[in-house]
Design a protein around this motif. Structure first.
Motif, PDB file in Angstrom:
ATOM      1  N   THR A  62     109.006  48.010   3.876  1.00 14.99           N
ATOM      2  CA  THR A  62     108.571  47.266   2.693  1.00 14.99           C
ATOM      3  C   THR A  62     107.216  46.619   2.952  1.00 14.99           C
ATOM      4  O   THR A  62     106.882  46.286   4.086  1.00 14.99           O
ATOM      5  CB  THR A  62     109.586  46.183   2.305  1.00 14.99           C
ATOM      6  N   PRO A  63     106.418  46.430   1.902  1.00 13.84           N
ATOM      7  CA  PRO A  63     105.141  45.731   2.068  1.00 13.84           C
ATOM      8  C   PRO A  63     105.351  44.218   2.106  1.00 13.84           C
ATOM      9  O   PRO A  63     106.258  43.699   1.453  1.00 13.84           O
ATOM     10  CB  PRO A  63     104.350  46.156   0.834  1.00 13.84           C
ATOM     11  N   THR A 118     103.049  40.420   2.252  1.00 14.37           N
ATOM     12  CA  THR A 118     101.774  39.712   2.260  1.00 14.37           C
ATOM     13  C   THR A 118     101.989  38.262   2.641  1.00 14.37           C
ATOM     14  O   THR A 118     102.836  37.587   2.049  1.00 14.37           O
ATOM     15  CB  THR A 118     101.069  39.798   0.898  1.00 14.37           C
ATOM     16  N   TYR A 151      97.942  46.440   9.938  1.00 14.91           N
ATOM     17  CA  TYR A 151      97.625  45.238   9.156  1.00 14.91           C
ATOM     18  C   TYR A 151      96.319  45.436   8.390  1.00 14.91           C
ATOM     19  O   TYR A 151      95.404  46.095   8.877  1.00 14.91           O
ATOM     20  CB  TYR A 151      97.452  44.021  10.060  1.00 14.91           C
ATOM     21  N   THR A 208      98.222  41.514   5.026  1.00  9.87           N
ATOM     22  CA  THR A 208      99.191  42.440   4.438  1.00  9.87           C
ATOM     23  C   THR A 208      99.691  43.439   5.470  1.00  9.87           C
ATOM     24  O   THR A 208      98.886  44.026   6.203  1.00  9.87           O
ATOM     25  CB  THR A 208      98.576  43.198   3.249  1.00  9.87           C
ATOM     26  N   GLU A 265     101.361  46.820   5.218  1.00 10.16           N
ATOM     27  CA  GLU A 265     101.565  47.803   4.147  1.00 10.16           C
ATOM     28  C   GLU A 265     102.986  48.367   4.172  1.00 10.16           C
ATOM     29  O   GLU A 265     103.578  48.622   3.132  1.00 10.16           O
ATOM     30  CB  GLU A 265     100.551  48.937   4.284  1.00 10.16           C
ATOM     31  N   SER A 266     103.499  48.571   5.373  1.00 10.95           N
ATOM     32  CA  SER A 266     104.854  49.113   5.541  1.00 10.95           C
ATOM     33  C   SER A 266     105.406  48.486   6.820  1.00 10.95           C
ATOM     34  O   SER A 266     105.126  48.962   7.919  1.00 10.95           O
ATOM     35  CB  SER A 266     104.797  50.628   5.642  1.00 10.95           C
TER      36      SER A 266
END
Lengths: 112, 115
Positions: free
Chosen positions: A17-18, A20, A64, A77, A79-80
């Motif tokens: 999952t992303p 932030t 990142y 962030t 991303e995965s």
């Protein structure tokens, strides 16, 4: 101390999952940094910013990304997210002409 | 490859005595050194720093010594107080980082000050 806040303070997320993380400062500092802290490694630099829209990589930047659209906010962030990104993340800032960084309270991220 | 090393993971000192925390570095390309203190569940707090052109800097109970030939710095706390119990990190600024302050941290030393 500089007014630095981080949100969220704690987060549990699933692999893939992303995510932030946000760092917010009220001191108008030009420089902002993201670190991760892991046992046996101390703090390691992920990315840093030397102005709005100006960012560069640190020592452990793979996986990142960052963005800085205004002086007060620096976003990190994943991303995965992967389990290896389970860590405590710290944001830090300082003003131009100084080297001492001031740290936020940290975000504890757990990737399951 | 750890460029900044704190070889003592922990240290226990009696209240009122001197605490000496050590840090070694392997890279000559550092020009500024800092010590941070960290309590659990909080961010690191800046304590004291020293430029590579100096060999000593003092601030109240805290003194940092830099021995460039040995690539060694130390933090002295005199007298030690129970509130000093925390993890201490040394950090070094890379010389080729322009106006930024890219820091390399050691792994930390946990100081416990006992009554």
């Amino acid at each position: 101390d500089a007014g630095i806040t981080q949100s969220p303070r704690h987060k549990v997320t699933e692999t893939g999952t992303p995510v932030t993380l946000r760092c917010h400062q009220t001191e108008n500092h030009r420089y902002m940094y993201w670190y991760r802290q892991d046992p046996g490694h101390g703090l390691r630099l992920i990315h840093y910013s030397y102005g709005v829209k100006d960012t560069d990589k640190g020592e452990v930047s793979d996986g990142y990304s960052v963005s800085r659209s205004k002086t007060e906010d620096f976003l990190l962030t994943l991303e995965s997210a992967t389990s290896s990104q389970t860590s405590v993340y710290f944001c830090a800032t300082h003003f131009a002409g100084a080297y001492e960084q001031y740290f936020g309270p940290g975000t504890r991220l757990t990737v399951t | 490859d750890q460029q900044v090393k704190q070889n003592s993971p922990s240290l226990s000192v009696q209240e009122g005595r001197i605490s000496i925390l050590n840090c070694d570095y392997t890279n000559s390309m550092f020009d500024y050194f800092l010590w941070y203190k960290k309590y659990p569940a909080e961010g690191p707090t800046f304590l004291i720093s020293i430029s590579s052109i100096k060999d000593k800097n003092e601030d109240g109970r805290f003194t940092v010594f830099l021995n460039k030939s040995a690539k060694h710095l130390s933090l002295h706390i005199v007298p030690s107080q129970p509130g000093d119990s925390a993890v201490y990190f040394c950090a070094a600024r890379g010389i080729n980082t322009g106006t930024a302050s890219k820091l390399t941290f050691g792994t930390g030393t946990r100081l416990q000050v006992t009554l």
